[in-house]
Design a protein around this motif. Sequence first.
Motif: not given
Length: 253
Positions: A66-73, A95-97, A104-107, A109-116
């Motif tokens: 699935a095409s989606c921006p890099l984001a955290g958990f 869990a998650g930011v 700081a805990a995001l992967p 290069g993350s563009e967004l903090n989360a997508c879920g």
Amino acid sequence: RHALPPTLVRKRHPPASVVSSGGTPVATSDASCLLTIQAGHRRRALLSARSVQCGMGRRTGITPGASCPLAGFPLDYSYKDMHEVAGFLKERPFAGVAKGADRAALPKGSELNACGVKLSNNRLTTLHGLAEFLEAVLDDPSELRWIDLSHNQLTAVDAELLNYPKLSCVYLHGNQISSFKEVDKLASLESLTKLTAHGNPVEELSHYRLHVPCTISTLRSLDFIGITKLDRDKMDMWDRSHKAARERWLQTH
């Protein structure tokens, strides 16, 4: 003891060897183990790369590719004993930011903090206030791809859920939804490929596993079970017979 004839003496040859990645010769008996370990490392690296491409780390629930921006958990607000979505605004995720928190805990290069978002195992009876909540905790709510609403007390699919067209995975199992009419609303989510609704009264209705994926044609998985070509063939036959029966009924009434 008598010496064996020269033709019966078994000669011992030095073990064959291969060269490891470090340049050190390794005996054949150890070579297979080394290759197995190296293959395992390559497989884990590949799976990790695919997970990152899905945008939410390893446990995303998003369909691979699935095409989606890099984001955290995903943000985990499960087991909060909440009766309404607004109540989560006062809580920190397990869990998650969340939006505005330390990134700081995001992967890298993350563009967004989360997508879920995970709102499972609460006492929600409605999704009223979902838009305000997502606006407060997500960098870009329009990029919502995954939501877990399982094990609540929902009796309907609220219209607020349909405002996120990029949703590809929705978990609704373990609620109180009892009619196809409610599940059918999800057909407007054109990116939806993964849905769970088992553990709801609707699961007990006749032709449940035919009706739901037939109505939501984008589904590739229902209740964690993949939809195969054979399943599609059965759905097509059922859909044609169902429409024919309805037309006959309309002609006689």
